[in-house]
Design a protein around this motif. Sequence first.
Motif, PDB file in Angstrom:
ATOM      1  N   UNK A  78      -9.759  -6.349   1.375  1.00  0.00           N
ATOM      2  CA  UNK A  78      -8.456  -6.016   1.952  1.00  0.00           C
ATOM      3  C   UNK A  78      -7.358  -6.369   0.956  1.00  0.00           C
ATOM      4  N   UNK A  79      -7.419  -7.583   0.421  1.00  0.00           N
ATOM      5  CA  UNK A  79      -6.424  -8.000  -0.572  1.00  0.00           C
ATOM      6  C   UNK A  79      -6.560  -7.198  -1.852  1.00  0.00           C
ATOM      7  N   UNK A  80      -7.788  -6.855  -2.212  1.00  0.00           N
ATOM      8  CA  UNK A  80      -8.013  -6.063  -3.423  1.00  0.00           C
ATOM      9  C   UNK A  80      -7.355  -4.692  -3.294  1.00  0.00           C
ATOM     10  N   UNK A  81      -7.497  -4.051  -2.144  1.00  0.00           N
ATOM     11  CA  UNK A  81      -6.855  -2.755  -1.917  1.00  0.00           C
ATOM     12  C   UNK A  81      -5.342  -2.880  -1.968  1.00  0.00           C
ATOM     13  N   UNK A  82      -4.814  -3.976  -1.422  1.00  0.00           N
ATOM     14  CA  UNK A  82      -3.370  -4.216  -1.466  1.00  0.00           C
ATOM     15  C   UNK A  82      -2.888  -4.329  -2.908  1.00  0.00           C
ATOM     16  N   UNK A  83      -3.630  -5.087  -3.714  1.00  0.00           N
ATOM     17  CA  UNK A  83      -3.252  -5.288  -5.115  1.00  0.00           C
ATOM     18  C   UNK A  83      -3.333  -3.986  -5.909  1.00  0.00           C
ATOM     19  N   UNK A  95       1.000   6.315  -2.956  1.00  0.00           N
ATOM     20  CA  UNK A  95      -0.336   5.950  -2.482  1.00  0.00           C
ATOM     21  C   UNK A  95      -0.637   6.719  -1.199  1.00  0.00           C
ATOM     22  N   UNK A  96      -1.777   7.406  -1.188  1.00  0.00           N
ATOM     23  CA  UNK A  96      -2.210   8.177  -0.022  1.00  0.00           C
ATOM     24  C   UNK A  96      -3.475   7.546   0.557  1.00  0.00           C
ATOM     25  N   UNK A  97      -3.504   7.350   1.871  1.00  0.00           N
ATOM     26  CA  UNK A  97      -4.709   6.883   2.548  1.00  0.00           C
ATOM     27  C   UNK A  97      -4.916   7.713   3.806  1.00  0.00           C
ATOM     28  N   UNK A  98      -5.948   7.345   4.570  1.00  0.00           N
ATOM     29  CA  UNK A  98      -6.198   8.008   5.841  1.00  0.00           C
ATOM     30  C   UNK A  98      -5.286   7.540   6.951  1.00  0.00           C
ATOM     31  N   UNK A  99      -4.440   6.544   6.673  1.00  0.00           N
ATOM     32  CA  UNK A  99      -3.437   6.126   7.628  1.00  0.00           C
ATOM     33  C   UNK A  99      -3.900   5.158   8.705  1.00  0.00           C
ATOM     34  N   UNK A 100      -5.186   4.837   8.737  1.00  0.00           N
ATOM     35  CA  UNK A 100      -5.721   3.977   9.783  1.00  0.00           C
ATOM     36  C   UNK A 100      -5.737   2.513   9.406  1.00  0.00           C
ATOM     37  N   UNK A 101      -6.573   1.722  10.086  1.00  0.00           N
ATOM     38  CA  UNK A 101      -6.662   0.274   9.816  1.00  0.00           C
ATOM     39  C   UNK A 101      -7.556  -0.025   8.609  1.00  0.00           C
ATOM     40  N   UNK A 102      -7.849  -1.297   8.397  1.00  0.00           N
ATOM     41  CA  UNK A 102      -8.777  -1.708   7.346  1.00  0.00           C
ATOM     42  C   UNK A 102      -8.239  -1.488   5.944  1.00  0.00           C
ATOM     43  N   UNK A 103      -9.079  -0.926   5.094  1.00  0.00           N
ATOM     44  CA  UNK A 103      -8.697  -0.665   3.707  1.00  0.00           C
ATOM     45  C   UNK A 103      -7.478   0.250   3.646  1.00  0.00           C
ATOM     46  N   UNK A 104      -7.408   1.216   4.549  1.00  0.00           N
ATOM     47  CA  UNK A 104      -6.258   2.124   4.575  1.00  0.00           C
ATOM     48  C   UNK A 104      -4.963   1.353   4.822  1.00  0.00           C
ATOM     49  N   UNK A 105      -4.973   0.480   5.798  1.00  0.00           N
ATOM     50  CA  UNK A 105      -3.805  -0.340   6.093  1.00  0.00           C
ATOM     51  C   UNK A 105      -3.443  -1.204   4.894  1.00  0.00           C
ATOM     52  N   UNK A 106      -4.447  -1.796   4.271  1.00  0.00           N
ATOM     53  CA  UNK A 106      -4.207  -2.667   3.125  1.00  0.00           C
ATOM     54  C   UNK A 106      -3.530  -1.912   1.988  1.00  0.00           C
ATOM     55  N   UNK A 107      -4.008  -0.718   1.698  1.00  0.00           N
ATOM     56  CA  UNK A 107      -3.423   0.078   0.620  1.00  0.00           C
ATOM     57  C   UNK A 107      -2.003   0.505   0.954  1.00  0.00           C
ATOM     58  N   UNK A 108      -1.772   0.936   2.187  1.00  0.00           N
ATOM     59  CA  UNK A 108      -0.418   1.290   2.594  1.00  0.00           C
ATOM     60  C   UNK A 108       0.508   0.076   2.524  1.00  0.00           C
ATOM     61  N   UNK A 109       0.016  -1.091   2.896  1.00  0.00           N
ATOM     62  CA  UNK A 109       0.803  -2.322   2.826  1.00  0.00           C
ATOM     63  C   UNK A 109       1.171  -2.644   1.378  1.00  0.00           C
ATOM     64  N   UNK A 110       0.206  -2.510   0.475  1.00  0.00           N
ATOM     65  CA  UNK A 110       0.480  -2.780  -0.928  1.00  0.00           C
ATOM     66  C   UNK A 110       1.544  -1.867  -1.488  1.00  0.00           C
ATOM     67  N   UNK A 111       1.503  -0.601  -1.076  1.00  0.00           N
ATOM     68  CA  UNK A 111       2.499   0.359  -1.549  1.00  0.00           C
ATOM     69  C   UNK A 111       3.885   0.022  -1.020  1.00  0.00           C
ATOM     70  N   UNK A 112       3.976  -0.305   0.261  1.00  0.00           N
ATOM     71  CA  UNK A 112       5.267  -0.639   0.869  1.00  0.00           C
ATOM     72  C   UNK A 112       5.838  -1.925   0.270  1.00  0.00           C
ATOM     73  N   UNK A 113       4.995  -2.942   0.121  1.00  0.00           N
ATOM     74  CA  UNK A 113       5.457  -4.216  -0.437  1.00  0.00           C
ATOM     75  C   UNK A 113       5.981  -4.051  -1.862  1.00  0.00           C
ATOM     76  N   UNK A 114       5.411  -3.072  -2.596  1.00  0.00           N
ATOM     77  CA  UNK A 114       5.841  -2.819  -3.965  1.00  0.00           C
ATOM     78  C   UNK A 114       6.987  -1.816  -4.042  1.00  0.00           C
ATOM     79  N   UNK A 115       7.536  -1.457  -2.864  1.00  0.00           N
ATOM     80  CA  UNK A 115       8.680  -0.534  -2.776  1.00  0.00           C
ATOM     81  C   UNK A 115       8.311   0.892  -3.210  1.00  0.00           C
ATOM     82  N   UNK A 116       7.078   1.293  -2.950  1.00  0.00           N
ATOM     83  CA  UNK A 116       6.645   2.637  -3.279  1.00  0.00           C
ATOM     84  C   UNK A 116       6.521   3.508  -2.050  1.00  0.00           C
TER      85      UNK A 116
END
Length: 258
Positions: A78-83, A95-116
Motif C-alpha cells: 500500500x505504501x509502495x503504491x503511494x510512493x 496517475x490512473x487507477x481503477x478508482x477502488x480501494x486497496x492498491x488503487x486507493x493508495x496510488x490515488x492517495x500518492x498522486x493527490x498528496x503530491x499535488x498531481x
Amino acid sequence: MKSYRRGPVLLRGDQIPKSTTDARLLAPNQDSDWLHADPWRVMRIQAEFVEGFGALADLGPAVSIFGSARTKPENANYQLATDIAAKLVEHDFSVITGGGPGIMEAANKGAVDAKGISVGLGIELPFEQGMNDYVDLGINFRYFFIRKMMFVKYSLGFIVLPGGFGTLDELFEALTLVQTRKVMSFPVVLVDSGYWGGLVDWIKDKQVGEGMISPEDMDLITVVDTAEEALEAILKGISAVADKVNGKDEDGNRPNGT
C-alpha cells in the motif's frame, strides 16, 4: 443501506439488479428480442466511449497503476503504491487507477498528496466498491471492455503491483496488445519480485521454452522491487518508445547517423 452504481446511476434496496450490464450483454443463448426491445444498449456503449474520451482527452501524460482491491493500508505494498504514484507526479505524470480501494486507493492517495492529477476508472460490479476518496477525476463504466480501452489509450505505461484475477487480466491484456502490435509498445512494470517471480519463471520456462511465445517477448516485462526502480523502468520504457517513434536506435541515433 447497501448501494449499487450502474454507470452514473446509484441504486439501493429493491432497485439493485441481480446481474451486471456486462453479464447481461455476455449471457449465452439470448434471443434477438433485445434488438427491438432494447435498442438503447448500443447507444449506451457508444455513450460510454464518448464520455470517457471527452473526460480524458486533455489529461496529458499518464501512467496506470494496477493491483489488488484487497490490500490494506498496513500492507507494505500500500505504501509502495503511494510512493510510486508520488514519484510519477514529480515527473509530471497523471496517475490512473481503477478508482477502488486497496492498491488503487493508495496510488490515488500518492498522486493527490503530491499535488498531481488522480484519475479513477470505476466499473459496475455485483458488489459495490465505489470511488475512493482520493480520486479527482472519476468515471464509472458499465462495460469492462470500454474501461480497458481507456486504460490503454490514455496511459504511457502500466505499473502492476500484487493483485488477483482482475490485475492479471489487465496485465495480460496489455502484454497481448503490445505483442500483437495493436498498440505502440509501452513499458509494463511488475512490482515485487517475490510475488511475480514464479509467474515470470513459468512464462520463461513454459511459454518460451515450449515455443508458445518468442524469447524477445520476455523483454515486454520488467520486474522491480522499489518505487525508485519502478520510476526508472517507466521512464526508460517511455523514452525507448519515443525513440522508436522518431526512428532512433538504442543509442538515440537516427539511421543516417544524426
